[in-house]
Design a protein around this motif. Structure first.
Motif, short mmCIF file in Angstrom:
data_model
loop_
_atom_site.label_atom_id
_atom_site.label_comp_id
_atom_site.label_asym_id
_atom_site.label_seq_id
_atom_site.Cartn_x
_atom_site.Cartn_y
_atom_site.Cartn_z
N THR A 66 0.83 -1.21 0.00
CA THR A 66 0.00 0.00 0.00
C THR A 66 0.86 1.26 0.00
O THR A 66 0.58 2.22 -0.73
N ALA A 70 2.11 2.06 -3.31
CA ALA A 70 1.06 2.63 -4.14
C ALA A 70 0.83 4.11 -3.80
O ALA A 70 0.59 4.93 -4.69
N VAL A 71 0.91 4.44 -2.51
CA VAL A 71 0.79 5.84 -2.09
C VAL A 71 1.89 6.68 -2.74
O VAL A 71 1.64 7.77 -3.27
N SER A 117 -4.71 3.22 -3.47
CA SER A 117 -3.96 3.18 -2.20
C SER A 117 -4.88 3.49 -1.02
O SER A 117 -4.70 2.94 0.07
N THR A 153 -5.69 1.02 2.03
CA THR A 153 -5.51 1.47 3.41
C THR A 153 -6.72 1.16 4.27
O THR A 153 -6.60 0.71 5.41
#
Length: 391
Positions: A333, A336-337, A352, A356
């Motif tokens: 994640t 991806a952020v 993302s 989350t």
């Protein structure tokens, strides 16, 4: 002289300490990455930063508590600890969670405390990172050596937990990029950190790939994990997600002027900064793709394991191995952020955020089940009758 652990003289606390496995270290490991993600998430709401601080403090408390109890176990019951280390791969591999969690704490310090409490915290993060390099070296070299020496050589015995030492090395690399960008360090401080971080990526990533190949061979041999341990499949996503973030954050640090300010030799120069930086980010994109494969593989495998023959959800037996879901999901994640920021991509920002939300739900489920296991004594070994106690 050994006595029965079920003796009235044996307190429940001593029983719990004697059976306290290193898998408990997965709790602060998973909690720490959530603190970082919540702070870095693109879509913020009022109070989310406070929640991230709470997760940060909880990470420190959990890490200190679990280390203290485990060290107490080592002192009071050395034979039990030695036996566990010799018989269980997870017992050895999960010790690397100390370094992994330590890095998450360092990352949060550089991301939050430097800007809030002053540049002195940047220096603290810098010093802490170098101390963690020592732990990561032990993890990436020492733990695999022990695993190869102590455990059966057959591929059918290979556990996803064997990837944890590689994740420790890759996490230190990601932490190096984070402090280089956010701790207010000079180029003379940044560049050695960046170079060492790339070395850790070069050490951890090929080993992770090799273990993936071996584990794939195990799967082709139809030697699947049982339902009790199927959640460990998510660990396979961890190296790729963390390596993706590491390459991205290090590439960004190079592009922001660390090489230009250092400007020594042939490679560490302003001219080399752009190809190195952009190339690093591109590699990060590729690695996130591999992480996506293992993330999807683990999710499908878990759902398949939990389904009965008639498509009815049967569930999966709960154990501490369920915490192995959290950190790998978290680093996937987090990558991806970071991609959402670097690519200015709405798709990555939305995905993302979805990841989350699911991650926090998984963490809450784990916390609830862990509290339940503590209350019943199931996770403390109080429902088992051990044969001997060491004096």
């Amino acid at each position: 002289m050994p006595t029965s652990i079920s003796s009235p003289l044996q307190s429940p606390i001593r029983k719990a300490i004697q059976t306290f496995p290193s898998q408990w270290l997965l709790l602060p490991q998973g909690t720490g990455i959530i603190a970082v993600i919540l702070h870095q998430l693109d879509y913020q709401f009022p109070g989310l930063d406070v929640i991230s601080y709470i997760f940060f403090l909880l990470t420190i408390i959990l890490l200190l508590t679990t280390i203290t109890i485990y060290l107490t176990r080592c002192i009071l019951f050395p034979h039990t600890v030695t036996t566990a280390l010799q018989q269980t791969q997870e017992e050895v591999a999960c010790l690397t969670s100390i370094s992994i969690t330590y890095t998450s704490i360092i990352k949060f310090i550089s991301l939050v405390l430097v800007s809030s409490w002053g540049p002195g915290w940047g220096t603290a993060a810098y010093i802490l990172w170098w101390t963690n390099v020592f732990l990561a070296v032990i993890a990436i070299i020492g733990v695999p050596f022990v695993l190869l020496r102590l455990y059966p050589a057959q591929i059918s015995h290979l556990s996803p937990a064997s990837q944890l030492p590689m994740i420790a090395a890759l996490t230190v690399a990601a932490g190096g990029g984070t402090i280089s960008q956010n701790a207010g360090l000079s180029p003379q401080q940044q560049v050695p950190v960046i170079v060492v971080s790339y070395l850790f990526l070069g050490c951890g990533l090929p080993l992770a790939f090799g273990l993936d190949v071996l584990y794939w061979a195990r799967l082709l041999d139809r030697s699947m994990l049982d339902r009790q341990h199927i959640l460990q499949d998510m660990i396979l996503c961890g190296p790729w997600g963390q390596a993706s973030f590491g390459f991205q954050i290090l590439g960004g640090a190079v592009l922001k002027g660390s090489f230009a300010g250092y400007n020594m030799g042939v490679f560490l120069t302003e001219e080399a900064a752009k190809p190195v930086g952009y190339g690093s980010i591109f590699v990060g994109v590729l690695l996130w793709g591999m992480g996506t494969f293992w993330w999807a593989w683990a999710v499908i495998g878990i759902l398949h394991a939990g389904m009965g023959r008639r498509g009815k959800w049967m569930g999966i037996p709960y154990g501490l191995s369920a915490w192995s879901l959290v950190f790998p999901w978290g680093v996937y994640t987090n990558a991806a952020v970071q991609l959402g920021k670097l690519l200015d991509s709405t798709a990555f920002r939305v995905w993302s955020t979805v990841l989350t939300v699911m991650l926090v739900i998984i963490w809450l489920w784990n916390i609830g089940m862990t509290i339940r296991g503590l209350a019943t004594g199931a996770l403390l070994g109080l429902d088992e009758d051990c044969t001997t106690e060491e004096e």
